[in-house]
Enzyme design. Sequence first.
Site, PDB file in Angstrom:
ATOM      1  N   CYS A   1     -15.066  10.527 -30.282  1.00  0.00           N
ATOM      2  CA  CYS A   1     -16.269   9.717 -30.390  1.00  0.00           C
ATOM      3  C   CYS A   1     -16.841   9.966 -31.783  1.00  0.00           C
ATOM      4  O   CYS A   1     -16.194  10.602 -32.614  1.00  0.00           O
ATOM      5  CB  CYS A   1     -17.276  10.027 -29.288  1.00  0.00           C
ATOM      6  SG  CYS A   1     -17.768  11.762 -29.194  1.00  0.00           S
ATOM      7  N   THR A   2     -18.018   9.485 -32.063  1.00  0.00           N
ATOM      8  CA  THR A   2     -18.537   9.570 -33.431  1.00  0.00           C
ATOM      9  C   THR A   2     -18.745  11.005 -33.896  1.00  0.00           C
ATOM     10  O   THR A   2     -18.272  11.416 -34.960  1.00  0.00           O
ATOM     11  CB  THR A   2     -19.855   8.791 -33.561  1.00  0.00           C
ATOM     12  OG1 THR A   2     -19.640   7.447 -33.129  1.00  0.00           O
ATOM     13  CG2 THR A   2     -20.343   8.781 -35.011  1.00  0.00           C
TER      14      THR A   2
END
Length: 229
Positions: free
Chosen positions: A85-86
């Site tokens: 994810c980020t």
Amino acid sequence: VDGMGDDFDPSKVGSHISPEKWNEILDNRESTNPLILDIRNKYEWDIGRFKGSEKQTLRLFNQFEDYANNIEETVGKERKILMYCTGGIRCELFSAKLKERGFQDVNQLEGGIINYGLQKDTKHWEGNLFVFDDRLVVPVDGDEESDKKDVISRCWHCGTLVETTYNCANTQCNNVFPACDACALKYVACCSEECSQSKYNYIKRNSKQVHLSRSVGKGDHFRKMIEKL
């Protein structure tokens, strides 16, 4: 966390693997056969992703349960799982969901895409990175002037390659989508003709009253579009 259940144990998370190890596994993906999971919103995947990763429709934490159930029903529990994810927070939660279901080889990218982008070798990434500030879209290394800029997203309306994104001006829709300048103006920052004509389109209803000072977080392209109305 909403949707995670009272018995959820966030300490039982997947193994953290470095960007270097991540690249090594993907270099040998034919033998390791990893399932690459993107634990972000679908519009973030449209802007950029790891090659071969699966697009899903997650928007809220309370959707993790159904997504984990779907993976449990379709994927062998011995298969190597790579997720990202980020910044890593969503993976902390979702990896624990898979671990508690008995998946044996659950791994998450240490520091997320942001950390990966700081490495010299980002060959397994394609596209740019969606970020939650006024820039909205940047190269994977976070440098707007970087030679790693790679536009792969296409305008929601006409299909032109474009890096600018909009949050649908229909407050009952709130879809996030890529759009070129011409289509953004034509549809008044909406994702469809229906949304652009909706009474809930706050820009069309109040275009003369939209304060540019309140548009921080929507991007400079949004402010320029407003000025043309």
